[in-house]
Design an enzyme around this catalytic site. Structure first.
Site, PDB file in Angstrom:
ATOM      1  N   ARG A 261      69.688   6.742 -14.853  1.00 40.71           N
ATOM      2  CA  ARG A 261      69.886   7.903 -13.983  1.00 40.71           C
ATOM      3  C   ARG A 261      71.368   8.144 -13.741  1.00 40.71           C
ATOM      4  NH1 ARG A 261      70.581  10.086  -9.059  1.00 40.71           N
ATOM      5  NH2 ARG A 261      68.921  11.330  -8.093  1.00 40.71           N
TER       6      ARG A 261
ATOM      7  N   TYR B 156      56.656  23.082  -0.881  1.00 37.79           N
ATOM      8  CA  TYR B 156      58.097  22.880  -1.114  1.00 37.79           C
ATOM      9  C   TYR B 156      58.827  24.206  -1.236  1.00 37.79           C
ATOM     10  CZ  TYR B 156      57.120  17.938  -1.806  1.00 37.79           C
ATOM     11  OH  TYR B 156      56.736  16.640  -1.609  1.00 37.79           O
TER      12      TYR B 156
ATOM     13  N   ARG C 169      63.085   4.221  -9.114  1.00 40.84           N
ATOM     14  CA  ARG C 169      64.211   3.463  -8.565  1.00 40.84           C
ATOM     15  C   ARG C 169      63.966   1.994  -8.284  1.00 40.84           C
ATOM     16  NH1 ARG C 169      65.130   8.038  -4.248  1.00 40.84           N
ATOM     17  NH2 ARG C 169      62.900   7.725  -4.428  1.00 40.84           N
TER      18      ARG C 169
ATOM     19  N   ASP D 202      59.159  16.026 -13.035  1.00 35.35           N
ATOM     20  CA  ASP D 202      58.819  16.177 -11.624  1.00 35.35           C
ATOM     21  C   ASP D 202      57.892  17.369 -11.453  1.00 35.35           C
ATOM     22  OD1 ASP D 202      59.668  14.897  -8.950  1.00 35.35           O
ATOM     23  OD2 ASP D 202      59.547  17.033  -8.524  1.00 35.35           O
TER      24      ASP D 202
HETATM   25  O1  CP3 Z   1      56.765   7.526 -13.414  1.00 36.53           O
HETATM   26  C1  CP3 Z   1      56.232   8.543 -12.955  1.00 36.53           C
HETATM   27  O2  CP3 Z   1      55.299   8.506 -12.135  1.00 36.53           O
HETATM   28  C2  CP3 Z   1      56.631   9.895 -13.514  1.00 36.53           C
HETATM   29  C3  CP3 Z   1      57.519  10.703 -12.802  1.00 36.53           C
HETATM   30  C4  CP3 Z   1      57.233  11.453 -11.505  1.00 36.53           C
HETATM   31  C5  CP3 Z   1      58.288  11.766 -10.607  1.00 36.53           C
HETATM   32  N1  CP3 Z   1      57.799  12.592  -9.647  1.00 36.53           N
HETATM   33  C6  CP3 Z   1      59.657  11.300 -10.751  1.00 36.53           C
HETATM   34  C7  CP3 Z   1      60.545  11.297  -9.570  1.00 36.53           C
HETATM   35  C8  CP3 Z   1      56.074  12.055 -11.007  1.00 36.53           C
HETATM   36  C9  CP3 Z   1      54.641  11.984 -11.539  1.00 36.53           C
HETATM   37  C10 CP3 Z   1      56.452  12.781  -9.833  1.00 36.53           C
HETATM   38  C11 CP3 Z   1      55.519  13.610  -9.047  1.00 36.53           C
HETATM   39  C12 CP3 Z   1      55.961  14.165  -7.760  1.00 36.53           C
HETATM   40  N2  CP3 Z   1      57.205  14.667  -7.425  1.00 36.53           N
HETATM   41  C13 CP3 Z   1      55.106  14.386  -6.666  1.00 36.53           C
HETATM   42  C14 CP3 Z   1      53.608  14.111  -6.644  1.00 36.53           C
HETATM   43  C15 CP3 Z   1      53.307  12.664  -6.464  1.00 36.53           C
HETATM   44  C16 CP3 Z   1      53.673  12.146  -5.102  1.00 36.53           C
HETATM   45  O3  CP3 Z   1      54.541  11.280  -5.046  1.00 36.53           O
HETATM   46  O4  CP3 Z   1      53.065  12.579  -4.114  1.00 36.53           O
HETATM   47  C17 CP3 Z   1      55.860  14.960  -5.626  1.00 36.53           C
HETATM   48  C18 CP3 Z   1      55.376  15.353  -4.247  1.00 36.53           C
HETATM   49  C19 CP3 Z   1      57.182  15.148  -6.134  1.00 36.53           C
HETATM   50  C20 CP3 Z   1      58.327  15.795  -5.437  1.00 36.53           C
HETATM   51  C21 CP3 Z   1      59.450  14.872  -5.290  1.00 36.53           C
HETATM   52  N3  CP3 Z   1      60.244  14.417  -6.328  1.00 36.53           N
HETATM   53  C22 CP3 Z   1      59.924  14.275  -4.101  1.00 36.53           C
HETATM   54  C23 CP3 Z   1      59.312  14.487  -2.729  1.00 36.53           C
HETATM   55  C24 CP3 Z   1      60.996  13.473  -4.458  1.00 36.53           C
HETATM   56  C25 CP3 Z   1      61.887  12.716  -3.515  1.00 36.53           C
HETATM   57  C26 CP3 Z   1      61.240  11.479  -3.032  1.00 36.53           C
HETATM   58  C27 CP3 Z   1      61.804  10.308  -3.708  1.00 36.53           C
HETATM   59  O5  CP3 Z   1      61.016   9.433  -4.118  1.00 36.53           O
HETATM   60  O6  CP3 Z   1      63.032  10.242  -3.781  1.00 36.53           O
HETATM   61  C28 CP3 Z   1      61.161  13.545  -5.845  1.00 36.53           C
HETATM   62  C29 CP3 Z   1      62.164  12.854  -6.679  1.00 36.53           C
HETATM   63  C30 CP3 Z   1      61.677  11.980  -7.770  1.00 36.53           C
HETATM   64  N4  CP3 Z   1      60.729  12.320  -8.668  1.00 36.53           N
HETATM   65  C31 CP3 Z   1      62.157  10.678  -8.079  1.00 36.53           C
HETATM   66  C32 CP3 Z   1      61.465  10.253  -9.213  1.00 36.53           C
HETATM   67  C33 CP3 Z   1      61.641   8.969  -9.967  1.00 36.53           C
HETATM   68  C34 CP3 Z   1      63.291   9.971  -7.377  1.00 36.53           C
HETATM   69  C35 CP3 Z   1      64.531  10.712  -7.697  1.00 36.53           C
HETATM   70  C36 CP3 Z   1      65.762   9.907  -7.857  1.00 36.53           C
HETATM   71  O7  CP3 Z   1      65.916   9.183  -8.850  1.00 36.53           O
HETATM   72  O8  CP3 Z   1      66.620  10.095  -6.979  1.00 36.53           O
END
Ligand code: CP3
Length: 354
Positions: free
Chosen positions: A40, A154, A31, A77
């Site tokens: 998105r 989770y 984002r 994710d």
């Molecule tokens: O560019 C990259 O790094 C690749 C994509 C990627 C995402 N999530 C996309 C994402 C990767 C490698 C992850 C890993 C992930 N997802 C982890 C492990 C790494 C870390 O951050 O600790 C975890 C715990 C998650 C679970 C998760 N996904 C959460 C807690 C959230 C919400 C938090 C947030 O940032 O909004 C997500 C959503 C998520 N995954 C987003 C993205 C780009 C944001 C979603 C959106 O566009 O609304």
């Protein structure tokens, strides 16, 4: 073996000499990039974005068009596995993940299927194949999964948590149920990552975001044990090339020796660990990835450079370092600051390689 124009990232993971320190950013697609928000919005919601091969490969490539990054990371994710197990994942914009059917009982755990990567998570495998096609050998592609413990947090909490009351209650009252869940997750992760490797991921990373909330003994029993099992089950060579494995436990700085003993190739470090100290402890065994506090990217280019310099200096000369953030990129970081960061790592790291 397919050729790679820039293999610094893979070389550094194997502690082989490089010209400059390779760099990528945890959550480099996301984002903070206006083009991500547009794509998105086109997809409608986060899971539709992940399920759409064209759009998910497009967002994977967006940060690479802006910055000379040394690796691409699959856009997906960690929660795709629990979703494929039937828990019903959804994301509210700006809020964390939610499950419609969280794990509430031993029966729920017993019922969980082990997803087949091509059949149940085919959309992820298709994205891997599409990204490899688009990259055309420019930089390697990183595949990933969550660690069993982190996925379980989770699945049991039903959403993000700060206190982990439900899963810790399960851990201390019904440890066998938790072990059954973690064991199913470990089997699923092995299949999932091997599927990504067969589809074209050239290295894989396990995100153990919540391992650091455990006591040392519980970490070994409920998180590290299962990551070790995964490392043992992974394809370590594909397309005549070693496929390096990186383990990242946030808050795991005190356990580096045990993590390195799993036989992984590299450890991800968060910023609470001193990288010089980490290298002294495990640098003969594994490469190190990290570890700038992502908040530093709010700072001026000068301030960012100072931090980059101090981490380069901490690791010191020679191979075995992949520069990265100690955790995911924040959404309000100005994109130009990320550019300064990547440029500074390449420019300032030259004297450390000869
Ligand atoms: O560019 C990259 O790094 C690749 C994509 C990627 C995402 N999530 C996309 C994402 C990767 C490698 C992850 C890993 C992930 N997802 C982890 C492990 C790494 C870390 O951050 O600790 C975890 C715990 C998650 C679970 C998760 N996904 C959460 C807690 C959230 C919400 C938090 C947030 O940032 O909004 C997500 C959503 C998520 N995954 C987003 C993205 C780009 C944001 C979603 C959106 O566009 O609304």
């Amino acid at each position: 073996m397919s050729t790679l124009k820039n293999d610094r990232y893979l070389r550094a993971l194997l502690r082989q000499p490089v010209d400059v320190t390779p760099v990528w950013m945890m959550r480099q697609a996301g984002r903070y990039l206006p083009e991500y928000k547009i794509t998105r919005a086109k997809a409608g919601n986060f899971m539709s974005l992940c399920r759409n091969t064209d759009l998910s490969s497009e967002v994977t490539l967006q940060p690479l068009r802006r910055y000379p990054l040394d690796a691409a990371i699959l856009f997906s994710d960690i929660l795709t596995i629990p979703d494929a197990m039937g828990l019903g994942l959804w994301f509210e914009y700006g809020e964390g993940p939610r499950f419609l059917h969280p794990i509430k009982s031993r029966r729920d755990v017993e019922k969980l299927p082990i997803p087949d990567p091509e059949q149940d998570l085919g959309y992820v495998m298709n994205t891997v194949r599409a990204i490899r096609g688009h990259l055309r050998g420019s930089v390697p592609l990183i595949g990933f999964s969550g660690s069993p413990w982190t996925l379980a947090t989770y699945m049991v909490e039903g959403s993000s948590s700060k206190v982990f009351s439900k899963i810790k209650q399960l851990l201390y009252t019904e440890p066998e149920t938790l072990h059954l869940l973690l064991d199913k997750l470990a089997d699923s992760v092995v299949l999932y990552l091997n599927g990504q490797i067969s589809a074209g991921a050239q290295s894989v990373m396990l995100f153990d975001t919540w391992g650091g909330v455990l006591t040392g003994a519980d970490y070994r029993e409920f998180s590290l044990y299962y990551m070790h099992k995964i490392v043992d089950g992974l394809l370590r060579e594909h397309d005549s090339r070693r496929v390096p494995v990186t383990l990242f436990t946030k808050g795991g700085g005190q356990w580096l020796e045990s993590i390195a003993a799993t036989g992984c190739d590299a450890l991800g470090l968060d910023w609470s660990t001193d990288i010089a100290d980490a290298r002294r402890r495990v640098g003969q065994k594994v490469a190190l990835q990290g570890n700038m506090d992502p908040s530093v990217l709010y700072g001026s280019p000068k301030r960012i450079e100072r931090e980059v310099m101090s981490i380069l200096d901490g690791f010191g000369p020679g191979a075995g370092h992949i520069f990265n953030l100690g955790h995911g990129m924040h959404q309000n970081v100005p994109p130009a600051h990320a550019g300064h960061f990547v440029e500074a790592v390449h420019r300032l790291s030259k004297p450390y390689h000869y």
